[in-house]
Motif scaffolding. Structure first.
Motif, PDB file in Angstrom:
ATOM      1  N   GLY A 101      -4.509 -66.936-126.694  1.00 50.85           N
ATOM      2  CA  GLY A 101      -5.244 -67.936-125.919  1.00 50.85           C
ATOM      3  C   GLY A 101      -5.766 -67.421-124.587  1.00 50.85           C
ATOM      4  O   GLY A 101      -6.753 -67.920-124.066  1.00 50.85           O
ATOM      5  N   TRP A 102      -5.123 -66.418-124.033  1.00 58.13           N
ATOM      6  CA  TRP A 102      -5.536 -65.887-122.734  1.00 58.13           C
ATOM      7  C   TRP A 102      -6.650 -64.849-122.849  1.00 58.13           C
ATOM      8  O   TRP A 102      -7.255 -64.467-121.847  1.00 58.13           O
ATOM      9  N   ALA A 103      -6.951 -64.387-124.046  1.00 56.31           N
ATOM     10  CA  ALA A 103      -7.890 -63.268-124.216  1.00 56.31           C
ATOM     11  C   ALA A 103      -9.309 -63.630-123.795  1.00 56.31           C
ATOM     12  O   ALA A 103      -9.973 -62.837-123.110  1.00 56.31           O
ATOM     13  N   ILE A 104      -9.778 -64.798-124.196  1.00 54.45           N
ATOM     14  CA  ILE A 104     -11.170 -65.163-123.883  1.00 54.45           C
ATOM     15  C   ILE A 104     -11.369 -65.371-122.383  1.00 54.45           C
ATOM     16  O   ILE A 104     -12.288 -64.786-121.798  1.00 54.45           O
ATOM     17  N   PRO A 105     -10.527 -66.167-121.697  1.00 55.67           N
ATOM     18  CA  PRO A 105     -10.717 -66.298-120.247  1.00 55.67           C
ATOM     19  C   PRO A 105     -10.521 -64.975-119.503  1.00 55.67           C
ATOM     20  O   PRO A 105     -11.232 -64.690-118.536  1.00 55.67           O
ATOM     21  N   ALA A 106      -9.579 -64.167-119.952  1.00 54.92           N
ATOM     22  CA  ALA A 106      -9.350 -62.874-119.289  1.00 54.92           C
ATOM     23  C   ALA A 106     -10.566 -61.969-119.429  1.00 54.92           C
ATOM     24  O   ALA A 106     -10.990 -61.330-118.457  1.00 54.92           O
ATOM     25  N   MET A 107     -11.140 -61.920-120.615  1.00 56.59           N
ATOM     26  CA  MET A 107     -12.338 -61.090-120.808  1.00 56.59           C
ATOM     27  C   MET A 107     -13.522 -61.634-120.019  1.00 56.59           C
ATOM     28  O   MET A 107     -14.326 -60.862-119.492  1.00 56.59           O
ATOM     29  N   ALA A 108     -13.647 -62.958-119.928  1.00 56.84           N
ATOM     30  CA  ALA A 108     -14.732 -63.549-119.139  1.00 56.84           C
ATOM     31  C   ALA A 108     -14.611 -63.157-117.672  1.00 56.84           C
ATOM     32  O   ALA A 108     -15.605 -62.805-117.029  1.00 56.84           O
ATOM     33  N   VAL A 109     -13.389 -63.161-117.140  1.00 60.13           N
ATOM     34  CA  VAL A 109     -13.172 -62.769-115.740  1.00 60.13           C
ATOM     35  C   VAL A 109     -13.465 -61.279-115.551  1.00 60.13           C
ATOM     36  O   VAL A 109     -14.130 -60.878-114.581  1.00 60.13           O
ATOM     37  N   VAL A 110     -12.996 -60.454-116.460  1.00 59.28           N
ATOM     38  CA  VAL A 110     -13.237 -59.009-116.360  1.00 59.28           C
ATOM     39  C   VAL A 110     -14.732 -58.711-116.454  1.00 59.28           C
ATOM     40  O   VAL A 110     -15.275 -57.922-115.658  1.00 59.28           O
TER      41      VAL A 110
END
Length: 156
Positions: A44-53
Motif C-alpha cells: 500500500g505504501w509503494a504508490i505514494p512513496a514512488m509519487a513522492v520520489v
C-alpha cells in the motif's frame, strides 16, 4: 562588481524535464491502475512513496543549473549545488570550440592532467581553461567566443 560575462541556464532542458515529468506521472498512474484493476500484490505504501520520489526528482531537474560568470579577477562556475572559483591569474591558457575537440587537450601537450567538465545536456560548444597545477576545466556555454575573449591566452 558586475561580471563581464554571465549566463545561467538549466542543466537539463525544460522540454526534456517536462517529458520526464510526464513519463514519471504516467508510471504512477499505471501503478495505481494495475493495483486497482489488475490485482497486483503491491504494498500500500509503494504508490505514494514512488509519487513522492518522482516529484522530488522532477523538482531537482527543474532547479539544476549551470551558472558561468567571468569577472576581471576570477571565473565563477556554479554547477548543481557546487560553486567553483578560479582566480584569473591561475589560468594559463584558454580556448573555445566544440566540446569534444577541446576536451582532447592534444594541442596543449598535457600528460597527467586533472580535468573537470561542467556541461549541459544538449550543448555542443564551450570553453576550456588550462589552470596551474596541471588542471583543465571545461565549461559549456551559449557564447563561447565572447567568454573566451575575456580569458587569458598563452603567448604564442
Amino acid at each position: 562588481m558586475e561580471p563581464q560575462y554571465a549566463e545561467s541556464r538549466p542543466i537539463i532542458p525544460r522540454q526534456l524535464t517536462l517529458i520526464a515529468a510526464a513519463v514519471l506521472a504516467a508510471t504512477v498512474v499505471f501503478m495505481a491502475f494495475s493495483e486497482l484493476f489488475l490485482g497486483t500484490d503491491m504494498p500500500g505504501w509503494a504508490i505514494p512513496a514512488m509519487a513522492v520520489v518522482f516529484a522530488a526528482f522532477v523538482v531537482l531537474m527543474l532547479v539544476m543549473k549551470l551558472d558561468l560568470e567571468i569577472y576581471e579577477d576570477r571565473v565563477e562556475i556554479s554547477y548543481l549545488f557546487r560553486r567553483i572559483e578560479i582566480p584569473m591569474d591561475s589560468i594559463i591558457d584558454s580556448r573555445y570550440g566544440e566540446l569534444e575537440k577541446i576536451r582532447s587537450y592534444s594541442a596543449w601537450d598535457l600528460k597527467g592532467v586533472k580535468r573537470k567538465t561542467y556541461t549541459r545536456v544538449g550543448d555542443d560548444c564551450g570553453i576550456a581553461m588550462k589552470i596551474k597545477g596541471k588542471r583543465v576545466t571545461v565549461v559549456s556555454c551559449g557564447d563561447p567566443a565572447a567568454a573566451s575573449a575575456l580569458l587569458p591566452k598563452e603567448a604564442e
